[in-house]
Design an enzyme around this catalytic site. Structure first.
Site, PDB file in Angstrom:
ATOM      1  N   HIS A 106      56.029   8.952 -54.673  1.00  6.28           N
ATOM      2  CA  HIS A 106      57.191   9.754 -55.076  1.00  6.28           C
ATOM      3  C   HIS A 106      56.722  10.672 -56.215  1.00  6.28           C
ATOM      4  O   HIS A 106      55.825  10.315 -56.974  1.00  6.28           O
ATOM      5  CB  HIS A 106      58.261   8.786 -55.579  1.00  6.28           C
ATOM      6  CG  HIS A 106      59.598   9.392 -55.877  1.00  6.28           C
ATOM      7  ND1 HIS A 106      59.859  10.052 -57.049  1.00  6.28           N
ATOM      8  CD2 HIS A 106      60.747   9.421 -55.163  1.00  6.28           C
ATOM      9  CE1 HIS A 106      61.130  10.454 -57.053  1.00  6.28           C
ATOM     10  NE2 HIS A 106      61.689  10.082 -55.916  1.00  6.28           N
ATOM     11  N   ASP A 183      55.222   0.841 -58.624  1.00  4.95           N
ATOM     12  CA  ASP A 183      56.521   1.508 -58.576  1.00  4.95           C
ATOM     13  C   ASP A 183      57.385   0.721 -57.589  1.00  4.95           C
ATOM     14  O   ASP A 183      57.209   0.813 -56.370  1.00  4.95           O
ATOM     15  CB  ASP A 183      56.301   2.964 -58.125  1.00  4.95           C
ATOM     16  CG  ASP A 183      57.603   3.670 -57.774  1.00  4.95           C
ATOM     17  OD1 ASP A 183      58.666   3.030 -57.781  1.00  4.95           O
ATOM     18  OD2 ASP A 183      57.530   4.872 -57.463  1.00  4.95           O
ATOM     19  N   GLN A 186      61.874   1.140 -54.604  1.00  7.43           N
ATOM     20  CA  GLN A 186      62.437   0.767 -53.300  1.00  7.43           C
ATOM     21  C   GLN A 186      62.307  -0.730 -53.035  1.00  7.43           C
ATOM     22  O   GLN A 186      63.261  -1.371 -52.600  1.00  7.43           O
ATOM     23  CB  GLN A 186      61.716   1.535 -52.169  1.00  7.43           C
ATOM     24  CG  GLN A 186      61.921   3.029 -52.223  1.00  7.43           C
ATOM     25  CD  GLN A 186      63.370   3.447 -52.021  1.00  7.43           C
ATOM     26  OE1 GLN A 186      64.148   2.774 -51.342  1.00  7.43           O
ATOM     27  NE2 GLN A 186      63.743   4.557 -52.609  1.00  7.43           N
ATOM     28  N   LYS A 209      69.339   1.528 -57.288  1.00  3.43           N
ATOM     29  CA  LYS A 209      68.917   1.275 -55.905  1.00  3.43           C
ATOM     30  C   LYS A 209      69.081  -0.210 -55.559  1.00  3.43           C
ATOM     31  O   LYS A 209      68.916  -0.617 -54.429  1.00  3.43           O
ATOM     32  CB  LYS A 209      67.473   1.710 -55.700  1.00  3.43           C
ATOM     33  CG  LYS A 209      67.310   3.234 -55.858  1.00  3.43           C
ATOM     34  CD  LYS A 209      65.897   3.665 -55.620  1.00  3.43           C
ATOM     35  CE  LYS A 209      65.579   5.016 -56.209  1.00  3.43           C
ATOM     36  NZ  LYS A 209      65.932   6.132 -55.339  1.00  3.43           N
ATOM     37  N   CYS A 347      61.318  13.851 -52.281  1.00  4.36           N
ATOM     38  CA  CYS A 347      60.519  13.854 -53.517  1.00  4.36           C
ATOM     39  C   CYS A 347      59.096  13.379 -53.248  1.00  4.36           C
ATOM     40  O   CYS A 347      58.498  12.667 -54.076  1.00  4.36           O
ATOM     41  CB  CYS A 347      61.143  12.993 -54.609  1.00  4.36           C
ATOM     42  SG  CYS A 347      62.713  13.630 -55.173  1.00  4.36           S
TER      43      CYS A 347
HETATM   44  C1  LIG Z   1      59.500   5.157 -54.586  1.00  2.00           C
HETATM   45  C2  LIG Z   1      60.323   5.791 -55.653  1.00  2.00           C
HETATM   46  N1  LIG Z   1      59.811   5.930 -56.878  1.00  2.00           N
HETATM   47  C3  LIG Z   1      60.515   6.471 -57.874  1.00  2.00           C
HETATM   48  C4  LIG Z   1      61.796   6.911 -57.699  1.00  2.00           C
HETATM   49  C5  LIG Z   1      62.542   7.508 -58.855  1.00  2.00           C
HETATM   50  O1  LIG Z   1      63.636   6.724 -59.182  1.00  2.00           O
HETATM   51  P1  LIG Z   1      64.726   7.218 -60.232  1.00  2.00           P
HETATM   52  O2  LIG Z   1      65.147   8.595 -59.785  1.00  2.00           O
HETATM   53  O3  LIG Z   1      65.822   6.219 -60.137  1.00  2.00           O
HETATM   54  O4  LIG Z   1      64.066   7.244 -61.570  1.00  2.00           O
HETATM   55  C6  LIG Z   1      62.380   6.805 -56.437  1.00  2.00           C
HETATM   56  C7  LIG Z   1      63.729   7.332 -56.178  1.00  2.00           C
HETATM   57  O5  LIG Z   1      64.034   7.793 -55.109  1.00  2.00           O
HETATM   58  C8  LIG Z   1      61.618   6.225 -55.389  1.00  2.00           C
HETATM   59  O6  LIG Z   1      62.129   6.073 -54.171  1.00  2.00           O
END
Ligand SMILES: Cc1ncc(COP(=O)(O)O)c(C=O)c1O
Length: 374
Positions: A106, A183, A186, A209, A347
């Site tokens: 991401h 990370d 998900q 999430k 993203c």
């Molecule tokens: C794999 C992953 N990493 C990071 C993020 C970023 O999360 P946040 O926008 O809640 O900080 C997301 C959000 O879609 C994600 O799916």
């Protein structure tokens, strides 16, 4: 109802819907406990502090961290990764050093490291993936070098659903003394997490999430690493004493929680954790896997559909493109039917480039989705 049809919400990877108990917990907090934490001797402040710290313990147990001081409340995954980049990263990464990420990250696990590399003259190395969207362990091993200062990899891809072999990723890095950040944005809502078993050094996730409120998440960090890291932001709460000449910092976790935190959000996140614990993360994973298999089969029957992300080990995500139909058009047509899916690059633009598509349609599942339209 959405567009006169009952809502079918298949955009859970973007954010999940909230159980009533989580919404009630926010209202209840503001109605009966609202006060600032760690500051007052008065009863209300102590109540708020107790609820906030109980939420920290819930996160600790949920991730199976060894100690609750290893849990830092942050705004979400993005802030958690930036915190590590700006503290651990700035302290430990120098000119010519390397940071390893993967091709399925991401943007929030790419850009903070790019910014750090730019500042320090370091290099970002990217582990390639195969056509199924699987992390290539051999290529990863080849990229690990004496210059590697950190590995930062997604646990479960938001755009493909791939669940990465995180234990092997950690083992290979640790064999060379390199710390690993995962990370978990998900994964945390779909698979049971045990940071001690995985062995990772940092684990980051967002509450929203995981059926919790927006604006709150957590960073798990190994206590010895967090102790050695400089603070992220300066302000109230993160200090032990301040004079104009010198400030002594607080101990962890407070050292990393400058200013008034999202107290209500943290309490709500704790209740969301109770909620999924009651359902059982194993039960959630088993049910979603069944739905995923069903969805994969039904989509595969449509000739014009090409699934993007067909890893052997994957969860909860059905990403696809359709011949002669732009993903945004597919999304708009589904929306007219009350079906919420995500269309776009999710993203993860470098990942879209890897598959030669500008965007996909993504249906992402949660435990409350069903085979039938209710
Ligand atoms: C794999 C992953 N990493 C990071 C993020 C970023 O999360 P946040 O926008 O809640 O900080 C997301 C959000 O879609 C994600 O799916």
């Amino acid at each position: 109802m959405i567009n006169d049809r009952p809502l079918v919400y298949l955009d859970n990877a973007a954010t999940s819907q909230k159980p009533q108990v989580v919404i009630d917990a926010l209202v209840n907090y503001y109605m009966t406990e609202n006060s600032n934490v760690h500051r007052g001797v008065h009863t209300l402040s102590q109540r708020a502090t107790d609820s906030y710290e109980e939420a920290r313990v819930k996160v600790q147990r949920f991730l199976n961290a060894a100690d609750d001081k290893e849990i830092i409340f942050v705004r979400g995954t993005t802030e958690g990764i930036n915190l590590v980049a700006q503290t651990y990263g700035r302290q430990n990464v120098g000119e010519g050093d390397e940071i390893i990420i993967s091709a399925m990250e991401h943007h929030s696990n790419i850009v903070p490291w790019q910014m750090l590399c730019q500042e320090k003259g370091a290099h970002l190395k990217v582990v390639p993936i195969n056509d199924e969207g699987e992390f290539l362990l051999d290529e990863y091993e080849n990229l690990l070098s004496p210059r590697t200062k950190l590995v930062s990899i997604v646990h479960q891809s938001n755009a493909l659903g791939t669940i990465n072999p995180v234990e092997q990723i950690v083992e290979l890095a640790h064999a060379r003394g390199i710390p690993v950040l995962l990370d978990g944005a998900q994964a945390v809502a779909h698979v049971p997490i045990d940071v001690q078993r995985i062995g990772c050094d940092f684990y980051v996730f967002s509450g929203h999430k995981l059926y919790g409120p927006t604006g709150v998440g957590a960073l798990y960090g190994r206590a010895d690493l967090l102790d050695a890291m400089p603070p992220y932001q300066g302000g109230g709460e993160m200090i032990r004493s301040v004079t104009f000449e010198k400030t002594l910092y607080n101990v962890i976790p407070n050292k990393f929680e400058a200013g008034t935190q999202n107290i209500a959000g943290s309490v709500g996140l704790g209740v969301a954790i109770d909620y999924v614990n009651n359902l059982g993360m194993d039960n959630i994973a088993a049910y979603e896997n069944e739905l995923l298999a069903y969805g994969t089969k039904r989509l595969s029957e449509i000739e014009a559909v090409r699934l993007i992300g067909t890893a052997r080990h994957k969860g909860s995500i059905l990403s696809f493109v359709m011949e002669n139909a732009h993903p945004h058009d597919v999304g708009t047509i589904l929306d007219a039917e009350g079906i919420a899916v995500r269309t776009g690059h999710h993203c993860a633009q470098p990942l879209m480039d890897r598959f030669g598509v500008p965007a996909t349609v993504r249906a992402s599942l949660a435990f409350y989705n069903t085979r039938e339209r209710n």
